[in-house]
Design a protein around this motif. Sequence first.
Motif, PDB file in Angstrom:
ATOM      1  N   GLY A 131      -2.025   5.246  -4.777  1.00  0.00           N
ATOM      2  CA  GLY A 131      -1.422   4.791  -3.529  1.00  0.00           C
ATOM      3  C   GLY A 131      -2.280   3.844  -2.701  1.00  0.00           C
ATOM      4  N   LEU A 132      -3.285   3.211  -3.320  1.00  0.00           N
ATOM      5  CA  LEU A 132      -4.195   2.319  -2.586  1.00  0.00           C
ATOM      6  C   LEU A 132      -3.463   1.110  -1.993  1.00  0.00           C
ATOM      7  CD1 LEU A 132      -7.273   1.563  -1.988  1.00  0.00           C
ATOM      8  CD2 LEU A 132      -7.132   0.168  -4.049  1.00  0.00           C
ATOM      9  N   ILE A 133      -2.512   0.562  -2.756  1.00  0.00           N
ATOM     10  CA  ILE A 133      -1.838  -0.662  -2.330  1.00  0.00           C
ATOM     11  C   ILE A 133      -0.553  -0.309  -1.580  1.00  0.00           C
ATOM     12  CG2 ILE A 133      -0.990  -2.930  -3.077  1.00  0.00           C
ATOM     13  CD1 ILE A 133      -3.922  -2.264  -3.873  1.00  0.00           C
ATOM     14  N   LYS A 134      -0.488  -0.726  -0.332  1.00  0.00           N
ATOM     15  CA  LYS A 134       0.681  -0.435   0.504  1.00  0.00           C
ATOM     16  C   LYS A 134       1.489  -1.711   0.750  1.00  0.00           C
ATOM     17  CE  LYS A 134      -0.763   3.835   2.021  1.00  0.00           C
ATOM     18  NZ  LYS A 134      -1.307   4.401   0.777  1.00  0.00           N
ATOM     19  N   GLY A 135       2.748  -1.520   1.059  1.00  0.00           N
ATOM     20  CA  GLY A 135       3.661  -2.644   1.239  1.00  0.00           C
ATOM     21  C   GLY A 135       3.195  -3.687   2.239  1.00  0.00           C
ATOM     22  N   ASN A 136       2.583  -3.238   3.335  1.00  0.00           N
ATOM     23  CA  ASN A 136       2.191  -4.199   4.371  1.00  0.00           C
ATOM     24  C   ASN A 136       0.971  -5.041   3.973  1.00  0.00           C
ATOM     25  OD1 ASN A 136       0.151  -2.346   4.582  1.00  0.00           O
ATOM     26  ND2 ASN A 136       0.637  -1.677   6.663  1.00  0.00           N
ATOM     27  N   MET A 137       0.382  -4.741   2.784  1.00  0.00           N
ATOM     28  CA  MET A 137      -0.792  -5.502   2.361  1.00  0.00           C
ATOM     29  C   MET A 137      -0.413  -6.709   1.517  1.00  0.00           C
ATOM     30  SD  MET A 137      -2.982  -2.158   1.251  1.00  0.00           S
ATOM     31  CE  MET A 137      -4.605  -2.831   1.031  1.00  0.00           C
ATOM     32  N   ILE A 138       0.805  -6.711   0.973  1.00  0.00           N
ATOM     33  CA  ILE A 138       1.115  -7.756  -0.013  1.00  0.00           C
ATOM     34  C   ILE A 138       2.020  -8.842   0.574  1.00  0.00           C
ATOM     35  CG2 ILE A 138       0.895  -6.111  -1.909  1.00  0.00           C
ATOM     36  CD1 ILE A 138       4.076  -6.641  -2.177  1.00  0.00           C
ATOM     37  N   LYS A 139       1.965  -9.988  -0.102  1.00  0.00           N
ATOM     38  CA  LYS A 139       2.784 -11.131   0.279  1.00  0.00           C
ATOM     39  C   LYS A 139       4.227 -10.888  -0.172  1.00  0.00           C
ATOM     40  CE  LYS A 139       2.608 -15.706  -1.570  1.00  0.00           C
ATOM     41  NZ  LYS A 139       1.743 -16.804  -2.017  1.00  0.00           N
ATOM     42  N   GLU A 140       5.166 -11.327   0.631  1.00  0.00           N
ATOM     43  CA  GLU A 140       6.584 -11.218   0.269  1.00  0.00           C
ATOM     44  C   GLU A 140       6.827 -11.950  -1.068  1.00  0.00           C
ATOM     45  OE1 GLU A 140       8.855  -9.782   2.742  1.00  0.00           O
ATOM     46  OE2 GLU A 140      10.222  -9.711   1.020  1.00  0.00           O
ATOM     47  N   GLY A 141       7.460 -11.265  -2.016  1.00  0.00           N
ATOM     48  CA  GLY A 141       7.778 -11.910  -3.295  1.00  0.00           C
ATOM     49  C   GLY A 141       6.671 -11.855  -4.335  1.00  0.00           C
ATOM     50  N   ALA A 142       5.579 -11.161  -4.047  1.00  0.00           N
ATOM     51  CA  ALA A 142       4.472 -11.066  -5.015  1.00  0.00           C
ATOM     52  C   ALA A 142       4.889 -10.259  -6.248  1.00  0.00           C
ATOM     53  CB  ALA A 142       3.255 -10.425  -4.353  1.00  0.00           C
ATOM     54  N   VAL A 143       4.169 -10.511  -7.349  1.00  0.00           N
ATOM     55  CA  VAL A 143       4.370  -9.758  -8.587  1.00  0.00           C
ATOM     56  C   VAL A 143       3.285  -8.672  -8.648  1.00  0.00           C
ATOM     57  CG1 VAL A 143       4.316  -9.892 -11.109  1.00  0.00           C
ATOM     58  CG2 VAL A 143       5.355 -11.749  -9.770  1.00  0.00           C
ATOM     59  N   ILE A 144       3.710  -7.432  -8.804  1.00  0.00           N
ATOM     60  CA  ILE A 144       2.764  -6.314  -8.724  1.00  0.00           C
ATOM     61  C   ILE A 144       2.673  -5.581 -10.062  1.00  0.00           C
ATOM     62  CG2 ILE A 144       2.116  -4.229  -7.447  1.00  0.00           C
ATOM     63  CD1 ILE A 144       2.426  -6.641  -5.603  1.00  0.00           C
ATOM     64  N   VAL A 145       1.470  -5.539 -10.621  1.00  0.00           N
ATOM     65  CA  VAL A 145       1.250  -4.824 -11.872  1.00  0.00           C
ATOM     66  C   VAL A 145       0.354  -3.624 -11.581  1.00  0.00           C
ATOM     67  CG1 VAL A 145       0.394  -4.978 -14.235  1.00  0.00           C
ATOM     68  CG2 VAL A 145       1.427  -6.995 -13.157  1.00  0.00           C
ATOM     69  N   ASP A 146       0.875  -2.457 -11.828  1.00  0.00           N
ATOM     70  CA  ASP A 146       0.161  -1.212 -11.520  1.00  0.00           C
ATOM     71  C   ASP A 146      -0.426  -0.616 -12.805  1.00  0.00           C
ATOM     72  OD1 ASP A 146      -0.771   1.153 -10.535  1.00  0.00           O
ATOM     73  OD2 ASP A 146       1.093   1.728  -9.527  1.00  0.00           O
ATOM     74  N   ILE A 147      -1.744  -0.673 -12.913  1.00  0.00           N
ATOM     75  CA  ILE A 147      -2.396  -0.232 -14.150  1.00  0.00           C
ATOM     76  C   ILE A 147      -3.039   1.143 -13.952  1.00  0.00           C
ATOM     77  CG2 ILE A 147      -3.914  -1.021 -16.025  1.00  0.00           C
ATOM     78  CD1 ILE A 147      -3.738  -3.821 -14.609  1.00  0.00           C
ATOM     79  N   GLY A 148      -2.918   1.685 -12.745  1.00  0.00           N
ATOM     80  CA  GLY A 148      -3.509   2.995 -12.480  1.00  0.00           C
ATOM     81  C   GLY A 148      -2.742   4.092 -13.185  1.00  0.00           C
ATOM     82  N   ILE A 149      -3.465   5.038 -13.757  1.00  0.00           N
ATOM     83  CA  ILE A 149      -2.800   6.258 -14.240  1.00  0.00           C
ATOM     84  C   ILE A 149      -3.576   7.420 -13.648  1.00  0.00           C
ATOM     85  CG2 ILE A 149      -1.380   6.141 -16.336  1.00  0.00           C
ATOM     86  CD1 ILE A 149      -4.091   5.835 -17.861  1.00  0.00           C
ATOM     87  N   ASN A 150      -3.121   7.864 -12.500  1.00  0.00           N
ATOM     88  CA  ASN A 150      -3.804   8.953 -11.803  1.00  0.00           C
ATOM     89  C   ASN A 150      -2.999  10.236 -11.993  1.00  0.00           C
ATOM     90  OD1 ASN A 150      -5.621   6.928 -10.509  1.00  0.00           O
ATOM     91  ND2 ASN A 150      -3.705   6.300  -9.550  1.00  0.00           N
ATOM     92  N   ILE A 151      -3.690  11.253 -12.410  1.00  0.00           N
ATOM     93  CA  ILE A 151      -3.015  12.539 -12.623  1.00  0.00           C
ATOM     94  C   ILE A 151      -3.050  13.298 -11.293  1.00  0.00           C
ATOM     95  CG2 ILE A 151      -2.866  14.573 -14.098  1.00  0.00           C
ATOM     96  CD1 ILE A 151      -2.998  12.118 -15.821  1.00  0.00           C
ATOM     97  N   MET A 152      -1.880  13.606 -10.802  1.00  0.00           N
ATOM     98  CA  MET A 152      -1.783  14.301  -9.517  1.00  0.00           C
ATOM     99  C   MET A 152      -1.965  15.813  -9.720  1.00  0.00           C
ATOM    100  SD  MET A 152      -1.548  11.601  -8.046  1.00  0.00           S
ATOM    101  CE  MET A 152      -1.353  11.931  -6.301  1.00  0.00           C
ATOM    102  N   PRO A 153      -2.265  16.525  -8.623  1.00  0.00           N
ATOM    103  CA  PRO A 153      -2.489  17.983  -8.730  1.00  0.00           C
ATOM    104  C   PRO A 153      -1.336  18.714  -9.431  1.00  0.00           C
ATOM    105  CG  PRO A 153      -3.065  17.202  -6.537  1.00  0.00           C
ATOM    106  CD  PRO A 153      -2.466  16.037  -7.248  1.00  0.00           C
ATOM    107  N   ASP A 154      -0.100  18.195  -9.250  1.00  0.00           N
ATOM    108  CA  ASP A 154       1.038  18.866  -9.892  1.00  0.00           C
ATOM    109  C   ASP A 154       1.233  18.416 -11.345  1.00  0.00           C
ATOM    110  OD1 ASP A 154       2.032  16.332  -9.700  1.00  0.00           O
ATOM    111  OD2 ASP A 154       3.850  16.853  -8.587  1.00  0.00           O
ATOM    112  N   GLY A 155       0.293  17.593 -11.860  1.00  0.00           N
ATOM    113  CA  GLY A 155       0.364  17.180 -13.254  1.00  0.00           C
ATOM    114  C   GLY A 155       1.152  15.899 -13.493  1.00  0.00           C
ATOM    115  N   SER A 156       1.786  15.358 -12.449  1.00  0.00           N
ATOM    116  CA  SER A 156       2.562  14.135 -12.639  1.00  0.00           C
ATOM    117  C   SER A 156       1.637  12.915 -12.596  1.00  0.00           C
ATOM    118  CB  SER A 156       3.619  14.012 -11.543  1.00  0.00           C
ATOM    119  OG  SER A 156       2.998  13.833 -10.292  1.00  0.00           O
TER     120      SER A 156
END
Length: 315
Positions: free
Chosen positions: A237-262
């Motif tokens: 969740g590091l990248i929030k909507g208000n940080m990016i330019k309108e219309g940007a292309v976003i590639v999310d390469i993070g795979i973080n395992i949450m406490p609930d296993g998701s």
Amino acid sequence: MSGKKLAADIKACVKSRVEKLSLMGIDVGLALMQIGGTASDEQYLNTTVSVSRTVGIKTYEYRLPETASLNEIINTINNINADERINGLLVLFPIPRRINPRRVVNAILPEKDVDGLGSTSVGMFAAEESMFQIFDKDDFGSGSDSGGLAVRNMACVPHGFLPCTPFGVIRLLEHYGVEIKGKNAVVIGKSLAVGKPLALMLLAKEATVTICHKSSADLAAHLRNADIVCAATGVSGLIKGNMIKEGAVIVDIGINIMPDGSFAGDVDFESVAPRASFITPVPGGVGPVTIATLLENTLRSAQNNVLLKTPLILP
Ligand SMILES: Nc1nc(=O)c2c([nH]1)NC[C@@H]1CN(c3ccc(C(=O)N[C@@H](CCC(=O)O)C(=O)O)cc3)C=[N+]21
């Protein structure tokens, strides 16, 4: 940008080529090595094994204990290097801290380094000796399967393998018709396996590339200008909507395992998606393409092996 369709295309192409080799009496083999490791490593390993099976690649699993010595590890790798059934070896990272990871990846023969992390692979890549693979028009999954071994122009030139995750990201961008040339690309993360090679690939495609990382003074300032954002930080969740330019292309390469296993990515999908022109989900985004690319690299290794070891028969 779903990765599932592209991954399926790549896998279908790999499968048909594995079948062709099989008709020649050649099996394609991939070794996976885990040293100690967590439940999520186990899960990734099992996923890779089952996906390999669907394309007809044989897998060989090596599970070493957390306490394995460097000597044991190197000996096991040497056995794999000498094993003619095995075309590629992936050592699952991270490995126990007391072991120097460079010693481990550098023990893998460059021609079996399908994860592209050994010094020979990294060096050939940085020197642009293997970069041609990201420009290959006759690529796997591109729909123009010319089908054979020697037809691929550079296939028989000795080259290093490209690291699967960044290679997969480039493939995903191109699959969705995202123009890279001339764009401002921001890569967040500078790891050897993802951030750094991805930045070099985007640079080779002539993006204007910025690499941000934990010590970057003002991440948001860089993101405001970014046409393409690739996040590989491991911070959910590091990248929030208000940080990016309108219309940007976003590639999310993070795979973080949450406490609930998701699984969760580095991008706060909820707030970012409405502002983005393209965004990859987690799961179902970069992950499946990474695995498909690993299998493609393994197939290429097997094809190179055939080409290099078949005596030249003159007419
Ligand atoms: N030397 C090395 N190379 C790696 O490539 C490497 C590694 N070490 N260590 C572990 C991480 C993790 N990793 C994943 C790749 C794809 C999915 C993937 O496809 N995940 C699915 C979800 C799978 C599920 O739901 O079980 C998805 O994103 O849709 C997951 C994890 C590669 N890794």
